[in-house]
Each structure stands twice: as C-alpha cells, then as structure tokens.
Design an enzyme around this catalytic site. Structure first.
Site, PDB file in Angstrom:
ATOM      1  N   TYR A 218       2.528  12.589   5.050  1.00 44.17           N
ATOM      2  CA  TYR A 218       1.305  13.318   4.687  1.00 44.17           C
ATOM      3  C   TYR A 218       1.478  13.976   3.329  1.00 44.17           C
ATOM      4  O   TYR A 218       2.566  14.476   3.021  1.00 44.17           O
ATOM      5  CB  TYR A 218       1.011  14.404   5.733  1.00 44.17           C
ATOM      6  CG  TYR A 218      -0.072  13.995   6.703  1.00 44.17           C
ATOM      7  CD1 TYR A 218      -1.321  13.613   6.231  1.00 44.17           C
ATOM      8  CD2 TYR A 218       0.158  14.000   8.076  1.00 44.17           C
ATOM      9  CE1 TYR A 218      -2.317  13.234   7.113  1.00 44.17           C
ATOM     10  CE2 TYR A 218      -0.845  13.628   8.957  1.00 44.17           C
ATOM     11  CZ  TYR A 218      -2.074  13.245   8.465  1.00 44.17           C
ATOM     12  OH  TYR A 218      -3.067  12.869   9.325  1.00 44.17           O
TER      13      TYR A 218
ATOM     14  N   GLU B 289      -1.412  15.976   1.567  1.00 44.39           N
ATOM     15  CA  GLU B 289      -2.657  16.607   1.120  1.00 44.39           C
ATOM     16  C   GLU B 289      -2.411  17.367  -0.180  1.00 44.39           C
ATOM     17  O   GLU B 289      -1.409  18.089  -0.306  1.00 44.39           O
ATOM     18  CB  GLU B 289      -3.183  17.593   2.174  1.00 44.39           C
ATOM     19  CG  GLU B 289      -3.841  16.908   3.360  1.00 44.39           C
ATOM     20  CD  GLU B 289      -2.903  16.689   4.523  1.00 44.39           C
ATOM     21  OE1 GLU B 289      -1.671  16.585   4.283  1.00 44.39           O
ATOM     22  OE2 GLU B 289      -3.385  16.633   5.665  1.00 44.39           O
TER      23      GLU B 289
ATOM     24  N   ASP C 116     -20.163   1.820 -10.545  1.00 42.71           N
ATOM     25  CA  ASP C 116     -19.307   1.319  -9.468  1.00 42.71           C
ATOM     26  C   ASP C 116     -18.877  -0.081  -9.905  1.00 42.71           C
ATOM     27  O   ASP C 116     -19.643  -1.042  -9.784  1.00 42.71           O
ATOM     28  CB  ASP C 116     -20.117   1.282  -8.167  1.00 42.71           C
ATOM     29  CG  ASP C 116     -19.322   0.702  -7.003  1.00 42.71           C
ATOM     30  OD1 ASP C 116     -18.265   0.092  -7.248  1.00 42.71           O
ATOM     31  OD2 ASP C 116     -19.784   0.851  -5.854  1.00 42.71           O
TER      32      ASP C 116
ATOM     33  N   LYS D  68     -10.403  -6.174  -5.056  1.00 46.60           N
ATOM     34  CA  LYS D  68     -11.255  -7.341  -5.333  1.00 46.60           C
ATOM     35  C   LYS D  68     -10.660  -8.105  -6.528  1.00 46.60           C
ATOM     36  O   LYS D  68      -9.553  -8.614  -6.399  1.00 46.60           O
ATOM     37  CB  LYS D  68     -12.699  -6.881  -5.557  1.00 46.60           C
ATOM     38  CG  LYS D  68     -13.302  -6.202  -4.308  1.00 46.60           C
ATOM     39  CD  LYS D  68     -14.756  -5.879  -4.487  1.00 46.60           C
ATOM     40  CE  LYS D  68     -15.391  -5.373  -3.210  1.00 46.60           C
ATOM     41  NZ  LYS D  68     -15.335  -3.919  -3.054  1.00 46.60           N
TER      42      LYS D  68
ATOM     43  N   ARG E 213      -6.072  -2.682  -0.309  1.00 52.26           N
ATOM     44  CA  ARG E 213      -7.389  -2.126   0.009  1.00 52.26           C
ATOM     45  C   ARG E 213      -7.394  -0.657  -0.376  1.00 52.26           C
ATOM     46  O   ARG E 213      -6.475   0.081  -0.026  1.00 52.26           O
ATOM     47  CB  ARG E 213      -7.686  -2.238   1.509  1.00 52.26           C
ATOM     48  CG  ARG E 213      -7.650  -3.641   2.032  1.00 52.26           C
ATOM     49  CD  ARG E 213      -8.423  -3.752   3.317  1.00 52.26           C
ATOM     50  NE  ARG E 213      -9.832  -3.807   3.011  1.00 52.26           N
ATOM     51  CZ  ARG E 213     -10.458  -4.906   2.581  1.00 52.26           C
ATOM     52  NH1 ARG E 213      -9.801  -6.031   2.417  1.00 52.26           N
ATOM     53  NH2 ARG E 213     -11.742  -4.880   2.325  1.00 52.26           N
TER      54      ARG E 213
HETATM   55  N1  DSN Z   1     -17.981  -5.654   1.274  1.00 48.34           N
HETATM   56  C1  DSN Z   1     -18.001  -5.582  -0.170  1.00 48.34           C
HETATM   57  C2  DSN Z   1     -18.486  -6.848  -0.759  1.00 48.34           C
HETATM   58  O1  DSN Z   1     -18.290  -7.862  -0.144  1.00 48.34           O
HETATM   59  O2  DSN Z   1     -19.036  -6.857  -1.844  1.00 48.34           O
HETATM   60  C3  DSN Z   1     -18.721  -4.417  -0.684  1.00 48.34           C
HETATM   61  O3  DSN Z   1     -18.366  -3.276   0.024  1.00 48.34           O
END
Ligand code: DSN
Length: 420
Positions: A51, A53, A197, A226, A232
């Site tokens: 932890y 915090e 974003d 991504k 993640r």
């Molecule tokens: N689930 C994501 C996507 O596929 O774009 C966005 O949160």
C-alpha cells in the site's frame, strides 16, 4: 510446473487457454495490444503486496522507500516522453483518470462539451448512464453528417452557445487526426479549459505520429495499455498550475492506494516508448491501418469518413448488407477479433451497431506489415460476405490460426498450442 498450476490448476488452465487464444487469433480490437515480457514481469511482481497512499516522499504508511523510487521513475519518464510539466501515474484506468480530471477542474453541475458516445466519444465523456453524464451538464458535439469528421466551425458555435467550463477532445472510435490547436483556440475564445483524452492515440503521440495535445490542452488523460503498449492503467499529464489540483483529485479525491505493480509496468512501458524502435512501431501501426483500409475499400467495404489517419478503421457494415454485431460474431468464429460499434448517425441500437471497429496496434506488435494486412483484409471480406457460411468461417479460422502462429506475440512464450 508453475506455482499457479500446482496451487490452482483450474485457474492455470484458464490462463493457458487465454494464452493460446491470444496466439492463435488475430487481435484487431483497436484499444488492445500486447504488453512486453518486461511489463508483464513487473506487473506480476511483489509490488502487488504494498500500500502506498500518498505520493513519493509523502506516504501515509511506512515501508515505501522502493515504492517512491518506482513511482518517481514512472513520473519522470512520462514527463520526458510527452514533454509534460507534471504527470500523475496513479489512475487505475482511463475512466478514473477522467473522473479525477473533472474533479480537478470543474464543480458538479458544470457545463462540459464532449463528443457523444454513439459518434465515437467515450462513456466518461458525458454518457447519461455514466457518472460523467449524471454529475455534469454535458453538451454533446457531433461529427459532420456528410464528411463524418469533426467540424471545428460547428464545435466553435456550440461552445459559444453553451458556454462550457471544459471542452473534452479525444475519442474511442474516430479514425482521423484531431486538431488539438484548433480545440485550444475554441476553448480560449469561450473561456473554457481544454481536456484531451488521448487514450487511443497515446502511442502515436509519443512517437510523433499524431499532433501532441500536451502543448495545447490544460490537462491530458490517457490509458497506458492501448497504442502505448503498457500495463492496464491510466495517467494524467498537466500544466504546472494544475498539478496540485490533479494530484488531490486522484488521491484522496477519487482513489485510495495506488496500484504500484501497475505503476511499475507503466515505468517500463514509458522506457520502451522512449526507445527509437517505438517510433518505427508507431509509424508501422499507421501504415498498416492505411493498407488495411485500402484493401477493405477495394473489396467493397465503405469506411466511415472514407479512410483512416491513425490506428483504426470504422467500417460501415451496411455496405456489405449486415450489422456490426453479425460481422463481429462471424469474424470471431473465424479467429479475427474485432468489435461492433455504432457509426455516426447510426439507426441501429448500440448493442447491434452498423459499424465494425478494426485496429492494427496488436498485429503490428507481432511484426506484421502491409502485406499481412492485405491477407487479413481478404479473410475479413470472405467472412463478412458470407457470415452464415460455416464452411467459410471454419476454413478461414484454420488459415488464420496457422498464419497467426508464425508471428510471435510479445510477452508470450512456451505456449501449449491447440491443434488447428
Ligand atoms: N474500451 C475502450 C475502447 O475499446 O476504446 C475504451 O474504454
């Protein structure tokens, strides 16, 4: 025998089945990718036990000397990679990064502009079923009906009319470049802050394949898994004057203990993205998407906006006479993993959708290039033109599995492959 297979063979079997699935199918969900072995190693490390915090040097619990080192490296690498004044690497997801970004900048009830979900925005950009749509007065903007692209004159007019405190740009199903400088101009004109974003395009931004929002936006949120190819998780980059507000909005505003194992994975991924070959990787993602788009169009698919500038394609399945859902399911049966999506001004429900979102980041991580994209387009076309043909689907599935095995998945070794 691994500790997992000894302790819990049931879960070990499920994990192994997923490893096989990831090797034998073509992963074309635009938001997915393969983290490297190094990212996976730190994500599965002892930092999952701790932890922490607070922030480096200001923790609530003892024993955080190594946590401080880890988080400091992640922060410094994020700042270097994106040229940001300040980075908060604690958000556990993109949704939580966005929640903290709103908390840091506006009061509940404030007017915010965002692209609506059915046009390519995100749940957290004001969907009525999400906290964002419930806590804030979101005024959605749309893409142009003809071009299916952003129309900055319309965005500007809506901003003048609705006087938002915050404008959100950055999307989940928009295949074109975004002019962040133009958004900043609109925001400035109406006295709003600009939040971007960049979750989908973060890897392209890091590599210079897309205009960076960092010089133009007051704050930038992102996921790290991504196109950026990390674990993640989420992060927020901001200008110095918002640093305190952002840090407080993340902790204690919206989160408790940070996920240090994931922060370690982010540090490794940022380090990987700072290497020269990441630039080549990002360029290849874009070239692959262009090659795939061209081949799908040549085969009769209409693409929303007529093509792509980034890592994803939004194909209009009406042009091949089926729904997005039907295409998604038929392709899954053939080992090609995509997702159904609404297209702008869709007449079908979001559960069915007329679109198919197809991305190239994961296949590019496996070392595929334009030639492979043309083969993949051929399989996609065969399946969507005969979605009920069991023979076609099964034939393609076998070809896909054999083809896919030739391209190693980063982070996956010694997999027990299934018989095709
Ligand atoms: N689930 C994501 C996507 O596929 O774009 C966005 O949160």
């Amino acid at each position: 025998m691994s500790a997992l297979s000894q302790r819990d063979p049931e879960i070990a079997r499920i994990v192994e089945a997923e490893r096989v699935r990831q090797v034998e199918t073509l992963e074309m969900i635009a938001s997915e990718n393969y983290a490297s072995a190094a990212v996976l190693e730190v994500t599965g490390s002892v930092f999952t036990n701790k932890y922490a915090e607070g922030y480096p040097g200001k923790r609530y619990y003892a024993g955080n000397q190594h946590s401080d080192d880890l988080e400091t490296v992640a922060i410094e690498r994020a700042k270097e990679l994106f040229g940001a004044d300040h980075a908060n690497v604690q958000p556990t997801s993109g949704a939580e990064a966005n929640m903290a970004a709103y908390f840091a900048t506006v009061e509940p009830g404030a007017t915010i502009m965002g692209l609506s979900l059915d046009q390519g925005g995100h749940l957290t950009h004001g969907s009525p079923v999400n906290f964002s749509g419930r806590l804030y007065n979101f005024v959605p903007y749309t893409v142009d009906r003809e071009s299916e692209m952003l129309d900055m004159a319309a965005v500007r007019q809506l901003a003048i009319d609705s006087k938002p405190k915050l404008i959100v740009a950055g999307y989940t199903a928009y295949p074109r470049k975004i002019d962040f400088a133009a958004f900043a101009e609109v925001a400035k004109e109406v006295g709003a802050l600009l939040m971007v974003d960049m979750s989908h395009i973060a890897g392209l931004v890091a590599a210079g394949e897309h205009m960076s929002p960092v010089p133009h936006a007051n704050l930038v949120t992102s996921t790290t898994h991504k196109t950026l190819r990390g674990p993640r998780g989420g992060m927020i980059l901001c200008r110095a004057e918002l640093a305190d507000a952002v840090d407080k909005a993340v902790f204690p505003g919206t989160q408790g203990g940070p996920h240090l194992h994931s922060i370690g994975g982010k540090a490794v991924a940022f380090g990987e993205a700072l290497q020269p070959d990441f630039k080549r990787y990002a360029r290849q993602i874009v070239e692959n998407a262009a090659a795939l788009a061209e081949a799908l169009q040549a085969g009769g698919f209409r693409l929303v906006s007529g093509g792509t500038d980034n890592h994803l394609i939004l194909a209009d399945c009406n042009s091949v006479g089926i729904s997005g859902l039907k295409a998604q399911n038929a392709l899954q049966g053939a080992g090609i993993i995509t997702n159904k999506n609404t297209i702008p001004y869709d007449t079908r429900s979001p559960f069915v959708g007329s679109g198919l979102r197809i991305g190239t980041p994961a296949l590019t991580s496996r070392g595929m290039g334009p030639e492979e994209m043309r083969r993949v387009a051929g399989w996609i076309l065969r399946v969507v033109k005969d979605p009920d043909g069991d023979g076609v689907r099964e034939g393609v599935r076998q070809e896909v599995a054999e083809f896919a095995r030739e391209f190693p998945v980063p982070g996956i070794t010694d997999v027990q492959l299934a018989a095709v």
